[in-house]
Scaffold this motif. Structure first.
Motif, mmCIF file in Angstrom:
data_model
loop_
_atom_site.group_PDB
_atom_site.id
_atom_site.type_symbol
_atom_site.label_atom_id
_atom_site.label_comp_id
_atom_site.label_asym_id
_atom_site.label_seq_id
_atom_site.Cartn_x
_atom_site.Cartn_y
_atom_site.Cartn_z
ATOM 1 N N GLY A 1 0.815 -1.208 0.000
ATOM 2 C CA GLY A 1 0.000 0.000 0.000
ATOM 3 C C GLY A 1 0.849 1.258 0.000
ATOM 4 O O GLY A 1 0.600 2.200 -0.762
ATOM 5 N N VAL A 2 1.877 1.275 0.862
ATOM 6 C CA VAL A 2 2.787 2.428 0.903
ATOM 7 C C VAL A 2 3.486 2.596 -0.439
ATOM 8 O O VAL A 2 3.578 3.712 -0.974
ATOM 9 N N ARG B 1 -9.521 7.318 -1.013
ATOM 10 C CA ARG B 1 -8.624 6.347 -1.622
ATOM 11 C C ARG B 1 -8.663 5.022 -0.859
ATOM 12 O O ARG B 1 -8.697 3.945 -1.462
ATOM 13 N N VAL B 2 -8.648 5.105 0.469
ATOM 14 C CA VAL B 2 -8.671 3.881 1.284
ATOM 15 C C VAL B 2 -9.945 3.095 1.024
ATOM 16 O O VAL B 2 -9.915 1.875 0.816
ATOM 17 N N VAL B 3 -11.072 3.782 1.026
ATOM 18 C CA VAL B 3 -12.361 3.116 0.817
ATOM 19 C C VAL B 3 -12.414 2.474 -0.570
ATOM 20 O O VAL B 3 -12.891 1.338 -0.717
ATOM 21 N N GLY C 1 -1.994 1.521 4.107
ATOM 22 C CA GLY C 1 -0.654 1.790 3.580
ATOM 23 C C GLY C 1 -0.662 2.872 2.519
ATOM 24 O O GLY C 1 0.217 3.737 2.488
ATOM 25 N N THR C 2 -1.679 2.850 1.653
ATOM 26 C CA THR C 2 -1.760 3.885 0.616
ATOM 27 C C THR C 2 -2.035 5.259 1.207
ATOM 28 O O THR C 2 -1.751 6.284 0.591
ATOM 29 N N ALA C 3 -2.605 5.288 2.419
ATOM 30 C CA ALA C 3 -2.994 6.563 3.024
ATOM 31 C C ALA C 3 -1.838 7.287 3.695
ATOM 32 O O ALA C 3 -1.820 8.530 3.739
ATOM 33 N N LEU C 4 -0.871 6.546 4.211
ATOM 34 C CA LEU C 4 0.164 7.159 5.053
ATOM 35 C C LEU C 4 0.958 8.254 4.333
ATOM 36 O O LEU C 4 1.089 9.372 4.850
#
Length: 227
Positions: free
Chosen positions: A15-16, A56-58, A171-174
């Protein structure tokens, strides 16, 4: 460390890596800057950044959940995966690794934000950030698509319909939250941070792709050619 723990950490890492890949990273910064130009205060900018991140997370979590849950809930598909999943994982990891290492390149062209979407986002005010996050998350670039479906493969292998997709979304959110905070604070180091993250991304993507390639080749050899 258990196999599920490794899968969970891998989902978070993928995700990161998705978020700091060149295409999504540039898109995230452009989107947050666009949002920042239409809100009147640092506080509202942070709220807008968090809503964009939540979108994005959703989007990622919902799509991954639907894909994984559908594949595991359809009896014929589930039985096929139980029987052949160990044989499929190796080639799939090799394919994902080849995208990450640039051995396979796909030019999808590029489309910007349509005027209709801009108007809708502007009309929704700060909540338009949530819509923008969802739309941009689903506008996959080749690398982010490879990472996303790599996580889907891991989720199917682990039998996780919720936790691994959730960790991937987190992970994509951080990184997005970090850049939203920098923009909200009017940081003069935004450009330097962007450059540093871009350099780290290349090394991280190369390392991840190399590991995936080695594991994929090992699993392919073990479960297909040496079985």
């Amino acid at each position: 460390m258990t196999e599920f723990t490794i899968a969970a950490l891998s989902a978070l890492w993928l995700g990161v890596l998705t978020s700091i890949s060149p295409c999504p990273l540039a898109t995230n910064i452009a989107a947050i800057s666009y949002i920042g130009g239409r809100v009147g205060s640092t506080r509202r900018m942070m709220i807008a950044g968090l809503l964009y991140t939540l979108g994005r997370v959703v989007a990622y979590m919902t799509l991954a959940f639907v894909l994984v849950n559908t594949m595991l809930s359809v009896p014929q598909v589930s039985m096929f995966l139980q029987k052949y999943m160990h044989m499929l994982v190796g080639p799939l990891l090799v394919l994902v690794a080849m995208f990450l290492l640039g051995l396979i390149q796909v030019n999808l062209g590029g489309g910007g934000v349509s005027e209709g979407l801009k108007k809708r986002v502007d009309a929704m005010g700060v909540w338009g950030s949530l819509l923008l996050g969802i739309v941009f998350a689903l506008a996959f670039c080749p690398t982010s698509a490879a990472l996303f479906f790599g996580n889907v493969v891991a989720s199917i292998g682990a039998g996780s319909t919720f936790l691994l997709p959730l960790l991937y979304g987190i992970g994509t959110a951080l990184p997005v939250i970090l850049f939203a905070a920098l923009i909200a604070a009017g940081s003069q180091k935004l450009g330097q941070t962007f450059g540093a993250v871009s350099k780290v991304e290349w090394w991280a993507r190369t390392f991840t792709g190399t590991v995936m390639l080695m594991v994929g080749l090992y699993m392919t050899a073990r479960y297909i050619f040496l079985a």
